[in-house]
Design a protein around this motif. Structure first.
Motif, PDB file in Angstrom:
ATOM      1  N   LEU A 165       0.464  -1.014  -0.236  1.00  0.00           N
ATOM      2  CA  LEU A 165      -0.326  -0.009   0.092  1.00  0.00           C
ATOM      3  C   LEU A 165       1.227   1.546  -0.276  1.00  0.00           C
ATOM      4  O   LEU A 165       2.006   1.622   0.615  1.00  0.00           O
ATOM      5  N   ALA A 166       0.421   1.824  -1.362  1.00  0.00           N
ATOM      6  CA  ALA A 166       1.215   3.027  -0.850  1.00  0.00           C
ATOM      7  C   ALA A 166       0.950   4.358  -0.951  1.00  0.00           C
ATOM      8  O   ALA A 166      -0.706   4.435  -0.782  1.00  0.00           O
ATOM      9  N   GLY A 167       1.480   5.314  -0.545  1.00  0.00           N
ATOM     10  CA  GLY A 167       0.997   7.038  -0.099  1.00  0.00           C
ATOM     11  C   GLY A 167       0.628   7.441  -0.971  1.00  0.00           C
ATOM     12  O   GLY A 167       0.968   7.786  -1.833  1.00  0.00           O
ATOM     13  N   ARG A 175       3.420   4.231   4.329  1.00  0.00           N
ATOM     14  CA  ARG A 175       3.371   2.766   3.932  1.00  0.00           C
ATOM     15  C   ARG A 175       3.194   2.609   4.865  1.00  0.00           C
ATOM     16  O   ARG A 175       2.574   1.981   5.607  1.00  0.00           O
ATOM     17  N   ALA A 176       2.719   0.654   3.942  1.00  0.00           N
ATOM     18  CA  ALA A 176       2.126  -0.431   4.712  1.00  0.00           C
ATOM     19  C   ALA A 176       1.778  -1.540   3.150  1.00  0.00           C
ATOM     20  O   ALA A 176       2.246  -1.909   2.232  1.00  0.00           O
ATOM     21  N   THR A 191       1.797  -2.026   9.777  1.00  0.00           N
ATOM     22  CA  THR A 191       1.506  -0.883   9.626  1.00  0.00           C
ATOM     23  C   THR A 191       3.225  -0.102   9.987  1.00  0.00           C
ATOM     24  O   THR A 191       2.121   1.470  10.860  1.00  0.00           O
ATOM     25  N   SER A 192       3.667  -0.764  10.032  1.00  0.00           N
ATOM     26  CA  SER A 192       5.492   0.377  10.879  1.00  0.00           C
ATOM     27  C   SER A 192       5.979   1.451  10.125  1.00  0.00           C
ATOM     28  O   SER A 192       6.231   2.092  11.114  1.00  0.00           O
ATOM     29  N   GLN A 193       5.102   1.748   8.988  1.00  0.00           N
ATOM     30  CA  GLN A 193       5.701   2.842   8.605  1.00  0.00           C
ATOM     31  C   GLN A 193       4.166   3.559   8.006  1.00  0.00           C
ATOM     32  O   GLN A 193       4.822   5.009   6.983  1.00  0.00           O
ATOM     33  N   LYS A 223       4.487   2.790  15.963  1.00  0.00           N
ATOM     34  CA  LYS A 223       5.187   3.035  15.185  1.00  0.00           C
ATOM     35  C   LYS A 223       6.063   2.072  15.267  1.00  0.00           C
ATOM     36  O   LYS A 223       6.997   2.038  14.518  1.00  0.00           O
ATOM     37  N   HIS A 224       6.287   1.152  16.417  1.00  0.00           N
ATOM     38  CA  HIS A 224       7.687   0.386  16.358  1.00  0.00           C
ATOM     39  C   HIS A 224       6.959  -1.196  15.953  1.00  0.00           C
ATOM     40  O   HIS A 224       7.483  -2.343  16.902  1.00  0.00           O
TER      41      HIS A 224
END
Length: 264
Positions: A165-167, A175-176, A191-193, A223-224
């Motif tokens: 999944l792009a921004g 990103r995902a 979902t870290s990005q 985010k981690h």
């Protein structure tokens, strides 16, 4: 002030045996006033010393008193008799001094054993605490290993479809990553990005099925995150998207808050 270090310094034992100067005694009493735990320790030491002395106290037998008086023949005497001390009296003084020394030595031994018991008890408590921490860490590591194993199984499945999944313009760097199992319909996401959100906002995942959005649930804003998160199963999706919604999610996606999108 480190009260534990003060307690273990031995100054309380010196106070209990009256081996401190007047200034030293005042210092100990001041510390006890300020720190209840020091006063409690001093009370315990004094109780141990006092208990030992009390255990060796003997009440004379009344019959023994009568026997001694009869031997001295004092019952009919009008004037007290003076009994001169002979050279043998020195032995009694020696025995009395030896008794005092023995008492002090025994008290010192008792105090030493009490101090050692206290130290061993403290070390045992620390060891039990360390064992508890190790057990918790072991449980945590076991869960991590199980999670990683599940992730590897999900990624290695030959029926998996990898979807990136792009921004979108709202956040081009976002990103995902999704793994969707065509046979089991299982869906996993990382979902870290994704950028962090405000406390009152939350990410929500959608699958596009037959041109319509299908809710796959809200996502943690972590985010981690490095592991894959399993979400709702879905059949025949054409794409996946993530939107920013009020905390708790929405019934329908907020289209102008779509942050990433990926087609299969």
């Amino acid at each position: 002030m480190d009260t534990r270090e003060y307690i273990e310094s031995g100054v309380l034992e010196l106070y209990a045996f009256d081996q401190l100067s007047e200034a030293g005694r005042r210092d100990v009493e001041t510390v006890c006033t300020l720190y209840p735990e020091v006063q409690a320790e001093l009370d315990a030491i004094q109780a141990a010393v006092g208990g030992y002395a009390a255990s060796y106290t003997r009440v004379p037998d009344p019959a023994l008193r009568d026997k001694i008086l009869s031997q001295l023949d004092l019952r009919d005497a009008t004037d007290p008799k003076v009994i001169p001390m002979n050279a043998g009296g020195g032995s009694y003084r020696w025995l009395a001094a030896a008794s005092v020394i023995l008492f002090l030595m025994s008290s010192a031994v008792n105090l030493y054993l009490y101090t050692q018991y206290r130290n061993v008890s403290s070390q045992l408590a620390e060891l039990e605490s360390s064992n508890s921490v190790l057990a918790d860490n072991n449980t945590h590591l076991t869960k991590q290993i199980s999670t990683i194993s599940d992730d590897l199984t999900a990624m290695a499945s030959p029926t998996n479809v990898r979807v990136e999944l792009a921004g979108l313009p709202l956040s081009p760097a976002a990103r995902a990553l999704i793994f969707w199992d065509k046979e089991r319909k299982a869906t996993y996401i990382n979902t870290s990005q994704l950028p962090p959100l405000a406390e009152e906002k939350q990410y929500q995942l959608w699958a596009i099925v037959d041109g319509k959005p299908v809710d796959l649930g809200v996502l943690p804003n972590d985010k981690h995150q490095v592991a894959l998160l399993k979400v709702k199963n879905v059949s025949a999706p054409q794409a996946f998207a993530i939107t920013i919604e009020p905390k708790g999610g929405s019934v329908n996606p907020t289209m102008d808050q779509m942050i990433v999108l990926g087609k299969i």
